[in-house]
Design an enzyme around this catalytic site. Structure first.
Site, short mmCIF file in Angstrom:
data_model
loop_
_atom_site.label_atom_id
_atom_site.label_comp_id
_atom_site.label_asym_id
_atom_site.label_seq_id
_atom_site.Cartn_x
_atom_site.Cartn_y
_atom_site.Cartn_z
N ASP A 171 0.86 -1.17 0.00
CA ASP A 171 0.00 0.00 0.00
C ASP A 171 0.90 1.23 0.00
O ASP A 171 2.10 1.13 0.26
CB ASP A 171 -0.89 -0.04 1.24
CG ASP A 171 -1.82 1.15 1.33
OD1 ASP A 171 -2.28 1.63 0.28
OD2 ASP A 171 -2.08 1.61 2.45
N LYS A 172 0.34 2.39 -0.31
CA LYS A 172 1.15 3.62 -0.34
C LYS A 172 0.95 4.46 0.92
O LYS A 172 1.84 4.57 1.76
CB LYS A 172 0.82 4.46 -1.57
CG LYS A 172 1.70 5.72 -1.69
CD LYS A 172 1.17 6.67 -2.72
CE LYS A 172 -0.07 7.40 -2.24
NZ LYS A 172 0.19 8.33 -1.12
N GLU A 191 -4.36 20.15 1.51
CA GLU A 191 -5.07 21.37 1.81
C GLU A 191 -4.75 21.85 3.22
O GLU A 191 -4.57 23.04 3.47
CB GLU A 191 -6.58 21.16 1.66
CG GLU A 191 -7.07 21.24 0.22
CD GLU A 191 -8.47 21.83 0.15
OE1 GLU A 191 -9.28 21.50 1.02
OE2 GLU A 191 -8.73 22.63 -0.77
N LYS A 212 -6.58 27.43 -7.78
CA LYS A 212 -5.38 26.63 -7.56
C LYS A 212 -5.63 25.25 -8.14
O LYS A 212 -6.76 24.75 -8.15
CB LYS A 212 -5.05 26.53 -6.07
CG LYS A 212 -6.07 25.75 -5.26
CD LYS A 212 -5.67 25.67 -3.80
CE LYS A 212 -6.69 24.86 -3.00
NZ LYS A 212 -6.37 24.80 -1.57
N ASP A 236 -4.87 5.92 -4.30
CA ASP A 236 -4.60 7.32 -4.62
C ASP A 236 -4.63 7.55 -6.12
O ASP A 236 -4.53 6.62 -6.92
CB ASP A 236 -3.23 7.73 -4.08
CG ASP A 236 -3.33 8.30 -2.67
OD1 ASP A 236 -4.44 8.72 -2.31
OD2 ASP A 236 -2.33 8.31 -1.95
N ARG A 290 -5.77 3.90 -7.97
CA ARG A 290 -7.23 3.90 -8.00
C ARG A 290 -7.80 2.49 -7.90
O ARG A 290 -8.81 2.18 -8.54
CB ARG A 290 -7.75 4.55 -9.28
CG ARG A 290 -7.37 6.00 -9.45
CD ARG A 290 -8.14 6.85 -8.50
NE ARG A 290 -8.05 8.27 -8.85
CZ ARG A 290 -8.59 9.23 -8.15
NH1 ARG A 290 -9.25 8.93 -7.05
NH2 ARG A 290 -8.47 10.48 -8.51
N ASP A 307 -1.48 -0.99 5.99
CA ASP A 307 -1.77 -0.49 7.34
C ASP A 307 -3.24 -0.26 7.60
O ASP A 307 -3.63 0.07 8.71
CB ASP A 307 -1.03 0.82 7.58
CG ASP A 307 -1.63 1.97 6.81
OD1 ASP A 307 -2.02 1.76 5.64
OD2 ASP A 307 -1.73 3.09 7.35
#
Length: 1177
Positions: A362-363, A464, A528, A644, A768, A794
């Site tokens: 996983d990332k 953010e 942005k 992600d 994804r 995790d």
């Protein structure tokens, strides 16, 4: 956020089912229960063919006609093995269940279905001790945000202060594993309310911005989406266990072959010479030669059973348990910050850690900390933050950070080292102020201020939060928001901006904008987003500034930072009024609403003025790049499976050195239909914004690539699938594939093409992806590759992947304990994986292989001597050894030395293992123990048994003692053969041992001392007088072992047994040295690991701003579905550094003249994917 707990209104819900069954809310994560433990555990244990063999052997031993050994010699070891293994399995399962209980439901259920007409369908989170008669929130907040650690985030508004309960009914789809779709209705008082995915909360949610709220649980227990996505708990067995089953079958065949030969020999002997020995060997009447041969066959099956010694499995369990303790006790795998040690949650898979070929990771939370830091920025053509990146390299971490004492609302955990940016603020630079004003206004962050001056930001993405925190520290503090306004503190002065519109982010737009009215009444649009998207919409007067900013963006991206471009636009009042009216019409349209809004967004987001760019670092966990580099050197392939978005996954790939600029190419597969995916996987052009168009030509990567993959021959045993072979690759390639394309690539007709293409690439990143797709990718590799897989994650969304892999590793992170509870091993940081595999895994595999080779050698040698003796005893199933020696050989004389080697042996120490990760490769290739190694061991045993039998036999033949008495008797020969055997196998063990400890010395020499002590004791007069029938070898030891010719025979036999081994190993080291031999022969100690500095890439720009995985909160923020609360008035003294009186943001600096250069062309095809909300994957 508070601890999450489910409130279940009812344990048994009415549901329309054909069978009338109703599920409970119970969740079962244990493998056993009270009723199925014994049969299920015995079933699993008797899957080991050896255990079944000993059960059959036990049945044979109760037949007096064929048994020459007592039945209890088999019963006791078998029951001991089964009991020890069962106790270990039960303990592991009980510990796992107890760790799961705190996460379960501890409150008694309610027995009524209460629902609100407009409320959610699932409720999680703590609630008051007594349930009130109304549903609501603890206080009127701005928003109640539910964040799911897997894929979804749902937002719900508050409710009136006093809201009565309503009894209603929910009709919905049956339980399924779809995380992105839900269909249902809530009926109350004759009215129906639509229930979709936005109103569904999944198990494991976190409650934010409120303490509690209530609702209805729709799915509970095994029907939750999380449990639907969790794979079945399977019984994992190592490749060595599976190989052992095959070898045991071969041993059975060889045992039957030997017994058949001896049975035939008995028949021939009985027919030709048996009648001559009736006086010495009286036979019962009616026993003919064929029947005698039949009985002899089964007698030898019992005598030669030591070719599969049951003590082997007891020893294996002890070795695995000991190596598991090494992992638990390893201080170098202990994470002090979280007080988390490494934990081996299973004791059956240790040696498998030394054979890993594929790691599926996983990332977020596994490779990264999911902590974003504002590192650099470019404002009006000037780059800030370089001091942090350069000076800290030269002067360490002692570089003075910016003093935030001028700002009482600053977050003092935020650090920045470039003082020139603060000086620009003090000089009241309008560009710098506009830059941070944009960051403070253009977002959907929620601010919570329970104590005055202590702000807590709740952001839909860490990016953010990092940007708003940066603006906060530089004097532009976001304080609060309502649906119509945003309140910020600008250099000590509080201002409220009217929020007129939010042009929210989605994956196609890759940007977000807000339209605000300043306190001075000026309209402005702030934008942005990804730099490629923003650049296309800039005014042509920004060309020069864009060129300079592009250079800065390339520098930022080359350092692995996540970049974002900022721009603004002043709006005309009359135009905006017209646009606002059209926007309202489009937002209320029943058809093509999204398309109409996109047209309006494109219309107003043009001719923007560039302000600058930001660079955010998604902090990797400590040591991740070094760990991946070491694992790559060990020929371990790492595939990243993440939910992600593509840009984020690629950035992390570069930061981890998985993707590198020197790679020949990086291919992107992002098609949305089956044919296009197949074409891209074959040879069609694959393009992506961060990279130049590339052609995935498999003939270029691997010459000779044909449409049909090259397979190994079909396996003859069973209907197992073909195996895709590893192939040589010309150059280094990377593959990035998204979830939509992966869904097609995993189809049966395309899975082999995808697998082979992926295996040709050095790095594979799947973005994804859903939890189920993660498991499917792992299963695909397991199915077609002869390789051991490891999955590490995790979060709860990694559970299915962890269960699917051969080895599952859980990271004890911020995602809870779901992954850990389902894992086989757990620790706190990804970097510990290097030590787990290269040290503990390799040592465990090496020790286990040495143990098996030696154990088979010593037992085959022991047994084959019986075989040769059969030709000299009339094939009468007479044992060559004393019965006590047969009993104690594996339990006392040879047990501890081999256990000592299997627990303490090291070919090289841990530092050399890190210095030479290539030492790991032999384990992947099964070089230490395989069918070939087993047959070599068998040949070695045959040679040793020949020497051990015939040399003593020849030496004792017609031999007398010094006093002239005969010594060539059965008991003297048995003692001589026993002594030669014990000494020979001890010498062989010494040759196999690479690392001697005090314990090894004690075990080896102590076993020899024990042998002679026990031998002299049992063969003494005293033991014979106590039990004459059990100790018939009276005086044999003292009469035989005091003769010089006996000791000379022992010496000669031992030398002849080990001399070929020594010669063979010497020649092998000289002529064909292995990597182990080369490393061990190195004289100098390994140099210390070089200090690695950040690698600066000169790469194409990679916009990695991680907005939410689905559309943002813009619609909710501007809605009236939450209550407004005025911002807390700032009373703390604040000394403003000065600011301009007018609201006049600008993005052009003096000296930049407008030009008419064409802007970047816009990509024609934009990837459209299934979007999920941001959180760890």
């Amino acid at each position: 956020p508070p601890w999450v707990q489910a409130l279940i209104p009812n344990t048994r819900r009415r549901r329309e089912r054909s069978n009338g069954d109703a599920d409970t809310n119970a969740i079962k994560t244990s493998k056993y229960n009270t009723f199925n433990f014994l049969p299920l555990n015995l079933f699993e244990q008797f899957q080991r063919i050896a255990n079944a063999y000993f059960l059959i052997l036990l049945l044979l031993q109760v037949i007096p006609a064929i048994s020459s050994l007592s039945w209890f010699t088999t019963v006791v070891p078998l029951v001991l093995v089964l009991s020890v293994t069962a106790a270990k399995d039960a303990t592991d399962d009980i510990v796992s269940m107890k760790r799961t209980l705190p996460l379960g439901l501890t409150h008694p259920p309610y027995h009524y279905i209460w629902a609100l007409p407009t409320l959610l369908t699932s409720v999680f989170g703590p609630f008051p001790p007594s349930l009130p008669l109304y549903l609501g929130l603890t206080h009127p907040p701005y928003l109640c945000i539910w964040a799911l650690p897997t894929l979804l985030t749902s937002v719900f508004g508050p409710y009136p202060p006093s809201l009565p309960l309503y009894l209603g009914e929910v009709s919905c789809e049956p339980p399924n594993n779809r995380l992105d779709r839900f269909t249902g209705t809530l009926t109350n008082a004759g009215q129906k309310y639509s229930l979709d995915n936005d109103k569904i909360l999944l198990r494991g949610c976190t409650l934010r911005n409120t303490e509690w709220c209530f609702g209805l649980v729709l799915f509970g227990g095994p029907e939750t989406k999380l449990m639907q996505n969790c794979g079945k708990t399977t019984f994992k067995r190592t490749s060595i266990d599976r190989l052992m089953n095959v070898l045991v079958l071969c041993i059975f065949g060889f045992l039957a072959f030997m017994c058949t030969i001896l049975a035939i020999g008995n028949r021939i002997w009985e027919q030709l010479w048996g009648s001559e020995f009736t006086a010495f060997l009286p036979r019962q009447g009616g026993v003919d030669a064929p029947f005698s041969g039949f009985l002899t066959f089964w007698s030898y099956v019992i005598i030669l059973n030591t070719v599969v010694p049951i003590s082997l499995y007891v020893s294996v369990e002890v070795i695995r348990l000991g190596n598991s303790f090494y992992i638990d006790w390893d201080r170098k795998m202990y994470h002090a910050h979280s007080d988390t040690p490494a934990k081996a949650r299973t004791t059956t898979l240790n040696e498998e850690l030394g054979q890993i070929k594929y790691v599926f990771s996983d990332k977020t939370g596994t490779l990264t900390q999911n902590i974003m830091t504002f590192n650099k920025c470019s404002i009006n053509g000037k780059s800030y933050g370089e001091v942090q990146m350069v000076h800290r390299k030269s002067y360490g971490d002692n570089t003075e950070t910016v003093d935030w004492s001028f700002n009482p609302l600053a977050d003092h955990h935020f650090s920045f080292h470039d003082h020139s940016l603060v000086e620009a603020l003090k000089l009241e630079s309008p560009e710098v102020q506009s830059f941070f004003r944009l960051l403070a206004l253009c977002h959907t962050v929620m601010a919570e201020e329970k104590i005055e001056g202590e702000l807590l930001y709740q952001a839909q993405s860490p990016d953010e939060g990092a940007l708003v925190t940066a603006a906060r520290n530089f004097g532009f503090v976001f304080r609060s928001r309502t649906p119509e306004s945003v309140t910020i503190v600008e250099m000590g002065e509080q201002h409220s901006y009217e929020l007129l519109a939010i042009l929210d982010f989605n994956n196609v737009r890759k940007r977000m904008s807000v339209i605000v009215r300043s306190p001075e009444g000026k309209l402005c649009l702030y934008c942005k987003g990804a730099d490629t998207m923003v650049y296309e919409r800039l005014h042509q007067s920004c060309t020069k500034l864009m060129d300079v900013t592009t250079e800065h963006l390339n520098e930022f991206a080359g350092e692995g930072l996540r970049t974002l471009a900022l721009a603004y636009k002043d709006l005309d009042e009359e135009y905006f009024s017209s646009w606002k009216q059209r926007h309202h019409e489009a937002s209320t349209a029943l058809e093509d609403r999204e398309d109409k809004l996109d047209v309006l967004y494109e219309e107003i987001e043009k001719d923007l003025m560039l302000l600058g760019a930001t660079a955010i670092e998604d902090k990797l966990q400590d040591g991740v790049p070094q760990t991946i580099e070491q694992l790559a050197k060990a020929d371990i392939k790492i595939w990243v499976l993440t939910g992600d978005k593509q840009e984020t996954a690629e950035n992390i790939g570069y930061s981890c050195n998985m993707l590198r600029e020197e790679m020949n190419d990086i291919f992107i597969v992002s098609a949305n239909n089956s044919d296009d995916v197949r074409q891209e996987l074959r040879s069609e052009g694959v393009t992506s914004e961060p990279h130049n168009p590339a052609r995935l030509n498999t003939n270029t990567i691997c010459p000779g690539f044909k449409e049909a993959a090259n397979f190994m021959p079909e396996r003859t045993l069973g209907n197992k699938p073909k195996v895709v072979r590893d192939e040589e690759v010309n150059g280094d390639y990377g593959l990035v594939i998204n979830g939509h394309s992966l869904a097609y690539a995993l189809e049966r007709s395309m899975e082999l093409l995808f697998l082979r293409t992926a295996c040709l690439c050095k790095t594979v990143i799947c973005c994804r992806v859903t939890p189920l797709q993660k498991a499917q990718v792992v299963e695909l590799v397991k199915k077609y590759k002869q390789a051991v897989t490891l999955a590490i994650g995790d979060g709860a969304n990694d559970v299915s992947m962890i269960k699917a892999a051969h080895i599952g590793v859980g990271i004890s992170g911020q995602e809870g304990m779901q992954a850990v509870l389902s894992s086989d091993y757990s620790f706190a940081q990804f970097r510990f994986l290097e030590r787990l595999l290269l040290v503990h895994g390799r040592w465990s595999y090496l020790r286990m292989c040495k143990f098996l080779r030696y154990f088979f050698y010593k037992n085959f040698t022991f047994t084959f001597v019986h075989f040769w003796y059969g030709f000299f005893c009339g094939f009468s199933a007479q044992t060559v050894y004393d019965e006590w020696f047969i009993t104690l050989y594996n339990l006392v004389y040879t047990a501890l030395p081999v256990l000592g080697m299997s627990l303490f042996d090291q070919d090289v120490n841990d530092m050399w293992s890190f210095q030479h990760p290539q030492l790991y490769v032999p384990g992947q290739m099964n070089q230490y123990f395989s069918k070939t190694a087993f047959f070599k061991c068998a040949l070695h045993s045959i040679y040793s048994s020949v020497v051990l039998f015939f040399i003593p036999y020849a030496a004792m033949y017609d031999t007398v003692r010094d006093d002239g008495q005969d010594i060539a008797d059965y008991q003297s020969f048995a003692l001589l053969a026993q002594t030669c055997l014990v000494i020979t196998v001890c010498i062989q063990l010494c040759l196999d041992m690479s690392y001697w400890t005090a314990v090894n010395h004690f075990f080896v020499w102590g076993s020899l001392v024990m042998f002679f002590t026990v031998t002299f004791t049992m063969y003494s007069n005293g033991t014979y007088l106590i039990i004459p029938a059990s100790f018939p070898f009276i005086g044999t030891a003292r009469n035989s072992l005091n003769q010089p010719n006996v000791w000379l025979t022992i010496l000669l036999t031992s030398i002849l047994c080990v001399l070929p081994v020594v010669a063979y190993r010497f020649l092998l080291i000289q002529l064909r040295p292995t990597i182990n031999d080369k490393v061990r022969q190195a004289k100098a100690a390994p140099p210390p690991l070089a200090h690695r500095v950040r690698i600066r890439h000169t790469s194409t720009r990679r916009s990695g701003y991680a907005f939410s995985h689905a559309a943002g909160y813009g619609d909710l923020v501007t809605s009236n579905r939450f209550l407004r609360r005025p911002a807390v008035t700032l009373t703390t003294a604040f000394t403003p550094l000065g600011r301009t009186t007018g609201f006049s943001p600008t993005g052009r600096s003096a000296g930049y003249s407008p030009t008419g250069n064409a802007l970047n062309s816009r990509p024609q095809d934009v990837e459209v994917t299934s979007l999920q909300m941001y959180h760890r994957m």
